[in-house]
Write a protein that holds these residues in place. Structure first.
Motif, PDB file in Angstrom:
ATOM      1  N   HIS A  66       0.854  -1.186   0.000  1.00 59.98           N
ATOM      2  CA  HIS A  66       0.000   0.000   0.000  1.00 59.98           C
ATOM      3  C   HIS A  66       0.889   1.233   0.000  1.00 59.98           C
ATOM      4  CE1 HIS A  66       0.963  -0.577   4.220  1.00 59.98           C
ATOM      5  NE2 HIS A  66       0.504   0.621   4.514  1.00 59.98           N
ATOM      6  N   ARG A  91      -4.169  -3.070  -8.079  1.00 58.89           N
ATOM      7  CA  ARG A  91      -4.761  -2.123  -9.027  1.00 58.89           C
ATOM      8  C   ARG A  91      -5.314  -0.881  -8.343  1.00 58.89           C
ATOM      9  NH1 ARG A  91      -7.779  -6.304 -13.289  1.00 58.89           N
ATOM     10  NH2 ARG A  91      -5.820  -7.193 -14.108  1.00 58.89           N
ATOM     11  N   THR A  92      -5.914  -1.046  -7.185  1.00 58.57           N
ATOM     12  CA  THR A  92      -6.483   0.106  -6.492  1.00 58.57           C
ATOM     13  C   THR A  92      -5.405   1.050  -5.980  1.00 58.57           C
ATOM     14  OG1 THR A  92      -8.404  -1.212  -5.808  1.00 58.57           O
ATOM     15  CG2 THR A  92      -8.002   0.819  -4.601  1.00 58.57           C
ATOM     16  N   GLU A  93      -4.295   0.502  -5.504  1.00 58.46           N
ATOM     17  CA  GLU A  93      -3.215   1.328  -4.962  1.00 58.46           C
ATOM     18  C   GLU A  93      -2.338   1.941  -6.051  1.00 58.46           C
ATOM     19  OE1 GLU A  93      -2.128   1.930  -1.403  1.00 58.46           O
ATOM     20  OE2 GLU A  93      -4.291   1.717  -1.568  1.00 58.46           O
ATOM     21  N   GLU A 142       0.410  -4.614 -12.381  1.00 64.23           N
ATOM     22  CA  GLU A 142      -0.736  -4.498 -11.488  1.00 64.23           C
ATOM     23  C   GLU A 142      -1.288  -5.895 -11.208  1.00 64.23           C
ATOM     24  OE1 GLU A 142      -3.603  -1.833 -13.129  1.00 64.23           O
ATOM     25  OE2 GLU A 142      -2.454  -0.038 -12.571  1.00 64.23           O
ATOM     26  N   LYS A 144      -4.093  -8.528  -8.879  1.00 63.39           N
ATOM     27  CA  LYS A 144      -5.451  -8.541  -8.331  1.00 63.39           C
ATOM     28  C   LYS A 144      -5.632  -9.727  -7.409  1.00 63.39           C
ATOM     29  CE  LYS A 144      -7.565 -10.996 -12.260  1.00 63.39           C
ATOM     30  NZ  LYS A 144      -6.313 -11.291 -12.959  1.00 63.39           N
ATOM     31  N   ASP A 159      -6.561  -9.602  -1.375  1.00 60.91           N
ATOM     32  CA  ASP A 159      -7.054  -8.262  -1.049  1.00 60.91           C
ATOM     33  C   ASP A 159      -7.310  -8.179   0.453  1.00 60.91           C
ATOM     34  OD1 ASP A 159      -6.951  -7.275  -3.600  1.00 60.91           O
ATOM     35  OD2 ASP A 159      -9.086  -7.522  -4.018  1.00 60.91           O
ATOM     36  N   PRO A 161      -8.269  -4.948   2.331  1.00 60.50           N
ATOM     37  CA  PRO A 161      -8.533  -3.511   2.490  1.00 60.50           C
ATOM     38  C   PRO A 161      -8.847  -3.150   3.931  1.00 60.50           C
ATOM     39  CG  PRO A 161     -10.463  -4.620   1.606  1.00 60.50           C
ATOM     40  CD  PRO A 161      -9.356  -5.655   1.647  1.00 60.50           C
ATOM     41  N   PRO A 165      -7.640   1.346   1.153  1.00 63.22           N
ATOM     42  CA  PRO A 165      -8.659   0.615   0.390  1.00 63.22           C
ATOM     43  C   PRO A 165      -8.098  -0.429  -0.564  1.00 63.22           C
ATOM     44  CG  PRO A 165      -8.496   2.908  -0.334  1.00 63.22           C
ATOM     45  CD  PRO A 165      -7.719   2.801   0.936  1.00 63.22           C
ATOM     46  N   GLY A 166      -6.855  -0.234  -1.037  1.00 60.60           N
ATOM     47  CA  GLY A 166      -6.278  -1.185  -1.970  1.00 60.60           C
ATOM     48  C   GLY A 166      -5.193  -2.054  -1.383  1.00 60.60           C
TER      49      GLY A 166
END
Length: 245
Positions: A66, A91-93, A142, A144, A159, A161, A165-166
């Motif tokens: 993160h 992907r979110t981070e 990236e 997942k 994941d 979170p 969030p990522g």
């Protein structure tokens, strides 16, 4: 060749000695560093890797769990010195690491600064400035949830979170090991949520901690705290899980 090596990065912070624990995942084709500390930590990382018999130049990837500055701060200097290294992130981070999105930690710190007592504001201002100094880096790969890699004999992205969030963690089924990032830290010989005051989504963080504990791994490699050996007492394990439900 498949191996997990925990690093012990000792440093001074506000007149006290602290330790971070990045992890190296060794396999035939990769040497992956998971998280890398504050800006300026590259010499510490290189020295600790050499002490463990690992050539820093052999690094192939750096995975960032993160975008907090204590986990990605040294990434820019690593990439600058070793440009062939690939940067890996969820992907979110990814957008926060590349600088396309403003750091959520900086946004939180700026909001807290507005309501801080006057005597605490110098620290708040300094904290914001330190976050602004973290340099963005392009993400090459990236990943997942559920994706598998052959690092250290087999590694699954999970994941987790809450803290961010990522946030992602790693599950190495073959060695029954978990690399937690900040989804879990060790306090009082238990796995707990990291820094609740900085956790952006407490309910998600509780669910992520429960997910990691439920894996029932033999070892949890915690960036803050070191190696947690799994509970042998089923009742204790169950109570620890129920605490966060």
């Amino acid at each position: 060749m498949n191996q997990i090596i925990m690093l012990d990065i000792n440093f001074q912070y506000q007149n006290e000695t602290r330790t971070f624990h990045p992890v190296l995942l060794l396999s035939a084709n990769d040497v992956v560093l998971v998280d890398c500390g504050y800006p300026g930590f590259l010499p510490l990382l290189e020295g600790e890797m050499k002490s463990k018999g690992i050539n820093p130049g052999s690094l192939t990837k750096v995975l960032i769990t993160h975008h907090d500055d204590d986990h990605m701060g040294a990434l820019f200097e690593i990439k600058e010195k070793y440009p062939e290294i690939k940067v890996v992130a969820g992907r979110t981070e990814s957008g926060y690491i590349t600088g396309e999105k403003k750091s959520l930690r900086l946004l939180q710190a700026e909001e807290m600064l507005n309501v801080m007592p006057e005597e605490q504001k110098p620290f708040g201002i300094q904290f914001c400035e330190s976050l602004r100094k973290v340099k963005p880096v392009s993400v090459d790969i990236e990943v997942k949830d559920g994706e598998h890699f052959d690092w250290a004999g087999g590694c699954e992205i999970i994941d987790t979170p809450g803290h961010m969030p990522g946030h992602i963690s790693l599950y190495l089924r073959e060695s029954s090991s978990v690399i937690t990032g900040d989804a879990a830290v060790i306090e009082g010989n238990q796995l707990v949520i990291a820094n609740p005051q900085y956790t952006l989504d407490m309910e998600a963080a509780k669910a992520s901690l429960h997910k990691l504990i439920s894996l029932d791994a033999d070892r949890y490699y915690c960036y803050h705290g070191g190696i947690f050996e799994n509970f042998t007492d089923l009742a204790f394990r169950t109570n620890s899980i129920d605490e966060f439900l």
